[in-house]
Design a protein around this motif. Structure first.
Motif, short mmCIF file in Angstrom:
data_model
loop_
_atom_site.label_atom_id
_atom_site.label_comp_id
_atom_site.label_asym_id
_atom_site.label_seq_id
_atom_site.Cartn_x
_atom_site.Cartn_y
_atom_site.Cartn_z
N SER A 35 77.97 106.82 8.78
CA SER A 35 76.69 106.65 9.52
C SER A 35 76.08 105.25 8.74
CB SER A 35 75.74 107.89 9.19
OG SER A 35 76.14 108.88 10.11
N GLY B 142 73.37 103.43 6.92
CA GLY B 142 72.13 103.60 5.84
C GLY B 142 70.62 103.30 6.17
N ARG B 143 69.68 104.02 5.78
CA ARG B 143 68.41 103.67 6.28
C ARG B 143 68.05 101.97 6.26
NH1 ARG B 143 63.90 107.48 3.52
NH2 ARG B 143 65.02 108.62 4.74
N LEU B 144 68.63 101.39 5.17
CA LEU B 144 68.31 99.87 5.31
C LEU B 144 68.92 99.18 6.44
CD1 LEU B 144 67.14 97.54 3.86
CD2 LEU B 144 69.34 97.29 2.52
N LEU C 95 69.45 100.60 9.39
CA LEU C 95 68.74 100.96 10.69
C LEU C 95 67.22 100.19 10.54
CD1 LEU C 95 69.14 104.79 10.37
CD2 LEU C 95 70.36 103.13 11.94
N LEU C 96 66.79 100.02 9.36
CA LEU C 96 65.44 99.37 9.34
C LEU C 96 65.70 97.85 9.65
CD1 LEU C 96 63.61 100.68 6.04
CD2 LEU C 96 62.96 101.11 8.28
N ARG D 293 57.82 107.63 11.11
CA ARG D 293 57.65 108.54 9.86
C ARG D 293 58.52 110.10 10.13
NH1 ARG D 293 52.49 106.79 9.21
NH2 ARG D 293 51.52 108.43 9.88
N ALA E 208 62.16 109.43 10.34
CA ALA E 208 62.84 109.11 8.85
C ALA E 208 63.11 110.23 8.06
CB ALA E 208 62.04 108.02 8.40
N ARG E 209 62.58 111.52 8.65
CA ARG E 209 62.80 112.65 7.71
C ARG E 209 64.07 113.20 7.59
NH1 ARG E 209 58.46 116.83 10.34
NH2 ARG E 209 58.85 118.05 8.27
N ALA E 210 64.48 113.67 6.53
CA ALA E 210 65.83 114.28 6.20
C ALA E 210 66.14 115.51 7.27
CB ALA E 210 65.71 114.90 4.67
N PRO F 115 71.66 108.89 13.40
CA PRO F 115 71.75 107.43 12.82
C PRO F 115 72.77 106.62 13.62
CG PRO F 115 71.80 108.89 11.14
CD PRO F 115 71.87 109.81 12.30
N SER G 71 71.95 103.42 15.80
CA SER G 71 72.86 102.14 15.71
C SER G 71 73.37 101.68 17.09
CB SER G 71 74.00 102.39 14.64
OG SER G 71 74.86 101.17 14.57
#
Length: 305
Positions: free
Chosen positions: A75, A77-79, A81-82, A159, A162-164, A214, A218
């Motif tokens: 998957s 990562g958050r970076l 995706l951002l 927000r 982005a939650r777990a 994710p 993507s």
């Protein structure tokens, strides 16, 4: 196995779970779910409305959701995706569209009416653009074109995304209701009891397996701006959006309708990013009216299993 669930082993690899309801000789209508959602996210009342109009309704779990295959790719990562930088080799909307066409092949359906919501609308658009002979009509519901200047979520919505992931059925249901309170509508409100029961049922149906959200995000990012591709769509098209959508800004629906020649654009006052009970009958009417403009869809000998 949940009632009605069946599986198709596609040549490209994914195992796709689907359900088929309605008259076997009826025109095929394929419903494609949105980001992280399973086939039961299409309300049964909506499905019953379509089968009551004579459609053979086919719903599927996209890859990385529901009971379909989880794709063995790392998957992002958050970076990533951002920054909208998919990993090399990541699948895209074209692969998700190929899964839909593969299911049509499995079922012996030559042409089908397609309806997709949110990411499912993007998948349906891609099928219509790349496989025009397979699509009788296209209904795109609160979706967009991939152009990053339109259809973007509100910052407050990001927000929630982005939650777990939830760890229990109760937590999953609570988060679903919290998200609906944000992206839904007071004018066309959800049925809280029904939504709570649905969220718990999804957890039970999938055994708590988390969707590959994710990787699906993507896939959208990897596909980029699809406006030029949408201009190639020739199927009669309906674009439905709400004017209170915080997940996909209404500009995404307007841009979709502008890109597809002859598309009808219906913006529903008070509708958020949710198939609220108060809009289901109208969606059945609008999609059925669109289907009347097309040459009837066909099945190969034997029909739909």
């Amino acid at each position: 196995m949940p009632a009605g669930d069946r599986f198709a082993e596609l040549p490209a690899g994914p195992r796709i779970c689907y359900r088929a309801e309605g008259p076997e000789d009826g025109p095929a209508l394929v419903l494609i779910a949105g980001l992280g959602l399973d086939l039961t996210s299409w309300p049964q009342r909506l499905v019953d409305g379509f089968t009551g109009r004579g459609f053979r309704v086919i719903r599927l779990d996209n890859r990385d959701a529901g009971r379909s295959s989880r794709i063995p790719q790392r998957s992002p990562g958050r970076l990533r995706l951002l920054l909208a930088r998919p990993r090399p080799g990541a699948y895209d909307l074209g692969d998700l569209a190929a899964d839909t066409v593969g299911l049509l092949d499995h079922l012996g359906v030559e042409r089908a009416h397609l309806a997709g919501m949110s990411m499912g609308g993007m998948i349906a658009q891609t099928v219509a653009a790349r496989h025009p002979g397979r699509v009788a009509t296209l209904t795109s519901i609160f979706s967009t074109t991939g152009n990053r200047r339109v259809g973007q979520p509100a910052r407050s919505t990001l927000r929630y995304l982005a939650r777990a992931p939830a760890r229990t059925a109760a937590e999953s249901a609570a988060r679903h209701l919290a998200l609906l309170a944000h992206i839904g509508s007071q004018t066309l409100p959800p049925d809280a009891g029904l939504e709570h029961a649905w969220a718990k049922a999804v957890w039970e149906r999938t055994g708590g397996r988390l969707p590959g959200v994710p990787r699906q995000i993507s896939a959208i990012q990897a596909s980029g701006d699809r406006t030029a591709e949408l201009r190639r769509i020739t199927a009669p098209t309906l674009v439905v959006h709400g004017d209170e959508d915080r997940m996909v800004h209404p500009s995404g629906g307007r841009a979709t309708a502008q890109a597809i020649s002859g598309a009808r654009h219906v913006e529903i006052p008070g509708l958020g990013h949710h198939l609220a009970p108060g809009v289901l009958d109208r969606l059945v009417e609008l999609t059925t009216e669109l289907a009347r403009t097309a040459v009837p869809s066909k099945t190969r000998s034997g029909g739909i299993p």
